[in-house]
Scaffold this motif. Structure first.
Motif, PDB file in Angstrom:
ATOM      1  N   THR A 271      -3.130   5.127  -0.459  1.00  0.00           N
ATOM      2  CA  THR A 271      -1.940   4.538  -1.058  1.00  0.00           C
ATOM      3  C   THR A 271      -1.357   3.517  -0.089  1.00  0.00           C
ATOM      4  O   THR A 271      -0.964   3.858   1.026  1.00  0.00           O
ATOM      5  CB  THR A 271      -0.889   5.618  -1.368  1.00  0.00           C
ATOM      6  N   VAL A 272      -1.324   2.272  -0.518  1.00  0.00           N
ATOM      7  CA  VAL A 272      -0.874   1.182   0.353  1.00  0.00           C
ATOM      8  C   VAL A 272       0.615   0.954   0.108  1.00  0.00           C
ATOM      9  O   VAL A 272       1.005   0.279  -0.846  1.00  0.00           O
ATOM     10  CB  VAL A 272      -1.684  -0.104   0.085  1.00  0.00           C
ATOM     11  N   ASN A 273       1.456   1.544   0.982  1.00  0.00           N
ATOM     12  CA  ASN A 273       2.907   1.450   0.818  1.00  0.00           C
ATOM     13  C   ASN A 273       3.476   0.328   1.687  1.00  0.00           C
ATOM     14  O   ASN A 273       2.746  -0.388   2.378  1.00  0.00           O
ATOM     15  CB  ASN A 273       3.562   2.788   1.151  1.00  0.00           C
ATOM     16  N   LEU A 277       1.685  -2.073   4.586  1.00  0.00           N
ATOM     17  CA  LEU A 277       1.553  -3.512   4.381  1.00  0.00           C
ATOM     18  C   LEU A 277       2.132  -4.300   5.558  1.00  0.00           C
ATOM     19  O   LEU A 277       1.586  -5.328   5.961  1.00  0.00           O
ATOM     20  CB  LEU A 277       2.251  -3.924   3.084  1.00  0.00           C
ATOM     21  N   GLU A 278       3.230  -3.807   6.132  1.00  0.00           N
ATOM     22  CA  GLU A 278       3.812  -4.468   7.308  1.00  0.00           C
ATOM     23  C   GLU A 278       2.835  -4.424   8.480  1.00  0.00           C
ATOM     24  O   GLU A 278       2.682  -5.410   9.210  1.00  0.00           O
ATOM     25  CB  GLU A 278       5.130  -3.790   7.685  1.00  0.00           C
ATOM     26  N   ARG A 279       2.173  -3.287   8.669  1.00  0.00           N
ATOM     27  CA  ARG A 279       1.191  -3.179   9.756  1.00  0.00           C
ATOM     28  C   ARG A 279       0.023  -4.134   9.531  1.00  0.00           C
ATOM     29  O   ARG A 279      -0.457  -4.776  10.472  1.00  0.00           O
ATOM     30  CB  ARG A 279       0.673  -1.742   9.859  1.00  0.00           C
ATOM     31  N   ILE A 280      -0.438  -4.229   8.289  1.00  0.00           N
ATOM     32  CA  ILE A 280      -1.544  -5.143   7.981  1.00  0.00           C
ATOM     33  C   ILE A 280      -1.147  -6.576   8.305  1.00  0.00           C
ATOM     34  O   ILE A 280      -1.923  -7.337   8.897  1.00  0.00           O
ATOM     35  CB  ILE A 280      -1.962  -4.996   6.502  1.00  0.00           C
ATOM     36  N   GLU A 281       0.066  -6.954   7.907  1.00  0.00           N
ATOM     37  CA  GLU A 281       0.523  -8.316   8.163  1.00  0.00           C
ATOM     38  C   GLU A 281       0.629  -8.591   9.657  1.00  0.00           C
ATOM     39  O   GLU A 281       0.164  -9.625  10.148  1.00  0.00           O
ATOM     40  CB  GLU A 281       1.871  -8.550   7.485  1.00  0.00           C
TER      41      GLU A 281
END
Length: 435
Positions: A271-273, A277-281
């Protein structure tokens, strides 16, 4: 709700369901499953109906409830199976996980599992997910139907309130078990039921129905977002099933997040919460252009290479000893890490190998070099893999065709000088599709 009205609603929910081998009901013996079993026994073929009672062994009454479920099934004239489970804890999440695992073990292709969730359950789910910061998909609540492995799941009472079910059950003279843990406020769902939803219903008696409408609208919204994500994925997907960073960067920030949720959820099951998403960015999208960052997502890894994003699945590799024994012949050869194809051709229009005789397969070795056909001099294998854009985590598992210690070809990439078929000769075209 009149008796015939509830039965008509039940029949309406089942009207579009076809090709059912068996009807199975998650049967706790509580109000909702008791009503569901009663309706099913009246409407469905009892020879294809099976009640599943899960005994969690979490309370002193558990065995008595199982015995009561068996008695009720006999009275209804339908079969029942008691499934004993051992949750890792008494938490709602662990009990649910154990319960669904037990259901999955019983279900097969063509089976349909009926669950008795009703409108109040849906409202509680929406409120719980709202407190967890869920997006449109989460706030859409429990789906009325969905796939469950090879089987399917249906909640035919999702539009009916708990009060309507209890009134109907009393009118029909039904009895059911009452789980005292349903009043324990340390459980989140019970707290929402008694301390949040109940006061709301005092003010707005139709609150669950209103929340159900909102859940339906959010389900539509989530569906539209998925359609947009699929279109963006088609536009941004590169030729190696990764996301092209340049094309991803052309999307608005909201569409980037929407696409990443969809793509990563489908590829990894995670689950991409918002926090993820902030970490990915920060850790991948904003990392320096000379870096190859990665982020673990469960068993998978999200990696960036040459500006593009890739999902790396857990890699299973055919052992070297097994690879060395593979017989080379035209056709497809399935290895644990991918598919090797060998096609015999009699008109060479692309790099082809002139023979398979005396050749074998192995993986690369440290410091190796070879000379692709048409190139001057030999080149380090490491540099060639970089030049051909082979993803770093695939290089050690890329099968090489060799004659003794000499590299003859890298399937899907090049044939080495001296081993290529001439334009007028027969040959073999080699392909490699990493898994």
């Amino acid at each position: 709700m009149p008796a015939d009205a509830l039965q008509r609603e039940f029949e309406r929910q089942l009207a579009g369901v076809t090709d059912v081998r068996r009807w199975l009901i998650g049967y706790s013996g509580g109000l909702d499953s008791r009503v569901l079993a009663e309706l099913a026994a009246r409407v469905l073929d009892p020879s294809r109906l099976l009640l599943l009672h899960v005994n969690h062994h979490l309370q002193s009454e558990s065995d008595a409830w199982a015995a009561h479920a068996v008695e009720q099934a006999a009275a209804l004239g339908v079969a029942i199976r008691v499934l004993d489970v051992a949750p890792t804890s008494a938490s709602e999440a662990d009990a649910r996980q154990a319960r669904y695992a037990a259901f999955m073990a019983e279900l097969g292709a063509g089976d349909l599992l009926l669950l008795g969730h009703h409108a109040d359950d849906q409202a509680e789910t929406l409120l719980l997910r709202l407190m967890r910061g869920a997006g449109a998909r989460g706030l859409a609540g429990m789906p009325r139907q969905r796939a469950l492995g090879e089987a399917r799941l249906l909640r035919p009472l999702l539009g009916v309130s708990r009060l309507e079910l209890s009134d109907w059950a009393r009118h029909q003279g039904l009895d059911w078990v009452n789980d005292p843990s349903n009043s324990a406020l340390e459980y989140d769902r019970n707290f929402v039921r008694h301390r949040v939803l109940a006061p709301l219903m005092q003010r707005w008696p139709d609150a669950p129905a209103r929340m159900g409408l909102s859940a339906g609208l959010l389900d539509e919204t989530a569906g539209l977002l998925e359609e947009l994500a699929r279109a963006d994925l088609k536009a941004c997907l590169n030729d190696r099933a990764g996301l092209a960073g340049g094309l991803l960067g052309q999307l608005s920030a909201a569409r980037q997040r929407n696409l990443l949720r969809y793509w990563l959820g489908a590829r990894t099951g995670v689950t991409v919460n918002g926090p993820l998403l902030e970490r990915i960015e920060q850790e991948l999208l904003q990392a320096g252009s000379d870096r190859q960052p990665q982020l673990q997502l469960g068993e998978h890894a999200l990696r960036r290479y040459r500006g593009d994003l890739y999902v790396q699945a857990p890699l299973k590799v055919t052992p070297s000893a097994v690879l060395a024994r593979v017989a080379l012949a035209p056709g497809e050869i399935a290895l644990q890490q991918g598919l090797l194809s060998i096609s015999a051709v009699n008109t060479v229009s692309r790099p082809a190998l002139r023979t398979l005789e005396g050749l074998g397969l192995r993986y690369r070795r440290e410091g190796e070099r070879c000379r692709p056909a048409g190139r001057s001099g030999s080149h380090p294998l490491k540099k060639l893999f970089q030049e051909y854009g082979v993803l770093p985590w695939q290089r050690n598992a890329w099968p090489l065709l060799v004659c003794g210690d000499e590299i003859v070809a890298a399937p899907g990439l090049w044939v080495c000088e001296g081993w290529q078929a001439r334009p007028a000769e027969d040959g073999y075209v080699l392909g490699w599709c990493p898994g």
